[in-house]
Design an enzyme around this catalytic site. Structure first.
Site, PDB file in Angstrom:
ATOM      1  N   HIS A   1       2.675  -7.613   8.570  1.00  0.00           N
ATOM      2  CA  HIS A   1       3.028  -8.694   7.636  1.00  0.00           C
ATOM      3  C   HIS A   1       3.379 -10.000   8.352  1.00  0.00           C
ATOM      4  O   HIS A   1       3.492 -11.041   7.694  1.00  0.00           O
ATOM      5  CB  HIS A   1       4.206  -8.286   6.750  1.00  0.00           C
ATOM      6  CG  HIS A   1       3.897  -7.197   5.787  1.00  0.00           C
ATOM      7  ND1 HIS A   1       2.823  -7.249   4.930  1.00  0.00           N
ATOM      8  CD2 HIS A   1       4.523  -6.008   5.550  1.00  0.00           C
ATOM      9  CE1 HIS A   1       2.791  -6.133   4.188  1.00  0.00           C
ATOM     10  NE2 HIS A   1       3.806  -5.372   4.569  1.00  0.00           N
TER      11      HIS A   1
ATOM     12  N   HIS B   1       0.681  -1.393   1.844  1.00  0.00           N
ATOM     13  CA  HIS B   1       0.768  -2.831   1.610  1.00  0.00           C
ATOM     14  C   HIS B   1      -0.336  -3.561   2.369  1.00  0.00           C
ATOM     15  O   HIS B   1      -0.666  -3.184   3.501  1.00  0.00           O
ATOM     16  CB  HIS B   1       2.119  -3.385   2.073  1.00  0.00           C
ATOM     17  CG  HIS B   1       3.300  -2.680   1.491  1.00  0.00           C
ATOM     18  ND1 HIS B   1       3.981  -1.693   2.166  1.00  0.00           N
ATOM     19  CD2 HIS B   1       3.901  -2.825   0.288  1.00  0.00           C
ATOM     20  CE1 HIS B   1       4.976  -1.258   1.401  1.00  0.00           C
ATOM     21  NE2 HIS B   1       4.948  -1.920   0.260  1.00  0.00           N
TER      22      HIS B   1
END
Length: 307
Positions: free
Chosen positions: A126, A165
């Protein structure tokens, strides 16, 4: 063929608080599962070095690196956002995590191992070029991929990200980079709510609805990822290995099992053997249910070790 396993005790010292899901015991649970598995005789363990600022700068601007170094507290906690928190050991752990992937690339290129798994934290996928988020400070897999391109002049590398994710940071760093193919599966809509709009031309996305099974995942990998990987012919393959799509994972709503992670690893390993001399580097991302995390990693590493 033995598999290298890279970790470091410093990864256990990064602690974002008692109730934070990205906890030190994740690394310990994986180590215990690997040591108790039949794989143990085919594994070689290494301690991760610290990534240098120059290595971090392969994907992050110097101003951002200085910002993260300056934010590191000498005591207590420093929150970069509500879920991405530093304690006095976090910076060292983050540099070990990135350094592990650098070391993994060197080991694979030296033919010490065809595959290496980095049992490290904090995770990285991320972390964008200029932005820490989602438990991530530096983008470990992106640093490793950029290092392979720069140091060894590999013409093409692929990153396979099966975390629950979307790896928004990895896409941000390699957006439309012709030398990098990104294959990403993720629950959608779900944090960080990206990966489907304005998709980069080098991103092969598999957005999955809540409740999706391993069967759906396998079908989409077969029709989307595998043809793209065969066409791209990568000369090294990286995994962003997140195991938070497991059916027993409380933080997400997919229904994968350990055998699904073994299956996708086997399919990608076949492509690595075809085009990349078997060269694979895998980096831990998510996976927060300690009861199943070790089992999932053992399944993944078992598939990496198939000759």
């Amino acid at each position: 063929m033995s598999v290298g396993i890279i970790s470091h005790p410093d990864c256990l010292l990064h602690d974002m608080g008692q109730d934070h899901p990205e906890q030190p015991l994740r690394v310990a649970a994986i180590t215990a599962a690997l040591e108790a598995s039949p794989l143990i005789h085919d594994l070689k363990f290494y301690q991760a070095p610290l990534a240098t600022p120059q290595q971090l700068a392969l994907v992050h601007p110097e101003s951002y690196i200085q910002q993260i170094f300056a934010a590191a507290p000498t005591h207590g906690l420093c929150a970069l956002d509500p879920e991405t928190i530093m304690n006095p050991h976090s910076l060292t752990a983050a540099c070990r995590a990135a350094g592990a992937v650098i070391q993994a690339v060197d080991l694979v290129m030296a033919k010490e191992h065809s595959a290496v798994f980095c049992n490290v934290r904090p995770p990285g996928h991320h972390a964008e070029r200029n932005h820490a988020m989602g438990f991530c400070f530096f983008n470990n897999v992106a640093i490793g991929a950029a290092y392979a391109l720069a140091k060894y002049q590999l013409p093409r590398v692929a990153i396979v990200d099966f975390d629950v994710h979307h790896g928004n940071g990895t896409e941000d760093i390699f957006r439309n980079e012709d030398r990098v193919l990104l294959c990403s599966s993720f629950q959608h809509p779900f944090y960080p709510y990206s990966g489907t709009e304005h998709e980069s031309k080098n991103l092969i996305s598999i957005p999955l609805p809540a409740g999706a099974s391993g069967k759906m995942f396998r079908e989409l990998v077969t029709t989307r990822w595998l043809p793209a990987l065969n066409k791209f012919k990568p000369e090294m393959i990286f995994f962003s290995a997140g195991f938070d799509g497991h059916a027993q994972e409380r933080m997400a709503e997919l229904n994968f099992l350990a055998e699904d992670y073994a299956w996708v690893t086997e399919k990608v390993a076949e492509i690595a053997k075809k085009y990349a001399q078997g060269r694979m580097v895998s980096v831990l991302e998510g996976g927060y249910n300690l009861a199943v995390l070790g089992e999932c990693v053992v399944s993944h590493v078992s598939a990496l070790s198939i000759p």
